[in-house]
Design an enzyme around this catalytic site. Structure first.
Site, PDB file in Angstrom:
ATOM      1  CG  ASP A 191      -2.415  -0.636   1.093  1.00  0.00           C
ATOM      2  OD1 ASP A 191      -1.928  -1.857   0.041  1.00  0.00           O
ATOM      3  OD2 ASP A 191      -2.937  -1.625   1.550  1.00  0.00           O
ATOM      4  CG  HIS A 267       3.041  -8.936  -0.597  1.00  0.00           C
ATOM      5  ND1 HIS A 267       1.770 -10.122   0.318  1.00  0.00           N
ATOM      6  CD2 HIS A 267       2.197  -8.322   0.055  1.00  0.00           C
ATOM      7  CE1 HIS A 267       1.603  -9.735   1.311  1.00  0.00           C
ATOM      8  NE2 HIS A 267       1.282  -8.902   1.674  1.00  0.00           N
ATOM      9  CB  SER A 378       9.681   3.045   5.400  1.00  0.00           C
ATOM     10  OG  SER A 378      11.118   3.910   4.747  1.00  0.00           O
TER      11      SER A 378
END
Length: 409
Positions: A191, A267, A378
């Site tokens: 995200d 991912h 981050s």
């Protein structure tokens, strides 16, 4: 000096005495009596009709003044920077393009002098402290309200389930919350917000529009061993040409910023094989979009973990960039990685190869497979080669979620 002040003070009191000998006797007796008490008086100024006498030591005054001065100066500067960022956002809403105002060398040096690595380690320890059962809901609810967290997507919605802040930050999602796009070859690994994307030109990569960093400084120099992340090239070739292994391919990049309220795991963005890891210990400066517009080569200053390997079109890399309070970067299949550790010094890097005699290829990753996690949020930077007809399905500044398409052929 105290004796002189005492004598002058007694002369004022005893000035009407008729006999000088009595006056001197009175003066000497009184001075000898009051001197020990005079030396023990607290720090202050005494006034006479002649001049002001200071008894405060210079060391005491020095210890008292710098702290409020530092707080006022630092607070004023931080407020000014926040005002500048607010003004830039308002002008951008009006459709006006604002040229970046880069920080000077002294400003970057001053920021890097802040012990962000130590503070981030302390924050990490605090995150692991188990909260009392009655305190969990109000603490997590405040965080959810502040950063707009959608707990309906969490695999476990009950806030009492998370024993500490670290577990809450690393919460998993429901399987159906992030469907992985199967039509496109590269998906978003996390995200976040798209800061920049496009082709890499002249060995410079844009962290945001108008602010670049060196590709070689970011990934590090190529090595000459057999299990290297970068292929060999002719001495006259640029660093970019060393990464592009196939004729007709181009080098592309994409920068994704994870805010504190985002899902903190990342991912695999495609089907690829990870052959090498390079860890850069460094600073832990903030990487929010405002700082990325202000500090040139911000990502090169910060601690980061570079994973490199190959996909069906050649070179592929994913870099997890650390930030303030994000000293912990975890790669699930790499147990030897320890980020923000005091044993590593800034300005260095350490390599690890996943290619061994038993495993000639490395670690295979499937698109959408769990790869790693941040402790708070981050930035992730993708740099890869692909044919010239590769197209991004993005807009700068858009919000994106893990599993959505980044681009395809």
């Amino acid at each position: 000096m105290a004796a002189s002040v005492g004598r002058r003070y007694l002369r004022l009191l005893c000035g009407v005495a008729p006999w000088r000998s009595s006056l001197l006797s009175c003066e000497n007796t009184a001075v000898s009596h009051f001197l020990p008490s005079l030396r023990k008086l607290p720090v202050r100024a005494f006034y006479t009709n002649a001049r002001r006498v200071h008894t405060a030591s210079a060391r005491t005054l020095f210890l008292l003044r710098p702290l409020p001065l530092l707080l006022v100066t630092g607070g004023g500067y931080a407020g000014y920077r926040q005002y500048e960022n607010y003004r830039e956002r308002e002008l951008e809403k009006l459709g006006l393009e604002i040229p970046p105002k880069l920080a000077g060398h002294w400003e970057v040096a001053l920021y890097k002098s802040v012990p962000t690595r130590l503070l981030s380690r302390a924050w990490g320890r605090l995150n692991q402290v188990e909260l009392p059962h009655w305190l969990r809901r109000p603490v997590y609810s405040l965080y959810i309200w502040t950063f707009g967290v959608n707990m309906k997507e969490a695999a476990v919605e009950d806030l009492h389930h998370y024993r500490n802040l670290s577990e809450f930050f690393r919460r998993k999602l429901k399987p159906q919350a992030r469907p992985v796009c199967g039509l496109h070859s590269v998906i978003s690994p996390s995200d976040g917000k798209i800061l920049n994307f496009g082709q890499v030109k002249n060995c410079e990569v844009e962290q945001v529009k108008g602010v670049t960093y060196s590709l070689e400084s970011f990934l590090g120099p190529r090595t000459s061993t057999d299990d290297v992340p970068f292929p060999p090239a002719t001495p006259c070739g640029s660093f970019r040409n060393q990464l592009v292994t196939r004729e007709g391919n181009e080098l592309y990049h994409c920068v994704i910023y994870l805010a504190p309220g985002d899902y903190h795991c990342f991912h695999s963005p495609t089907d690829w094989t990870v052959s090498h890891r390079r860890h850069f210990p460094g600073s832990l400066m903030s990487v929010n979009p405002g700082m990325a517009r202000w500090i040139k080569e911000l990502f090169c200053h910060n601690e980061r973990v570079v994973l490199t390997g190959d996909w069906k079109h050649g070179f592929f890399s994913l870099t997890a960039v650390g930030a303030t309070n994000v000293g912990s970067i975890r790669i699930y299949f790499d147990q030897d990685l320890h980020t923000n550790s005091p044993r590593y010094s800034k300005g260095s890097y350490n390599d690890f190869s996943f290619v061994t005699h038993a495993n000639k290829e490395g670690v295979p990753m499937r698109k959408g497979e769990h790869l790693g996690e941040f402790n708070l949020g981050s930035t992730i930077v993708l740099i890869f080669e692909a044919p010239k007809d590769f197209n991004f399905k993005l807009k700068a500044g858009q919000k994106i979620r893990f599993g959505e398409a980044l681009g395809s052929l």
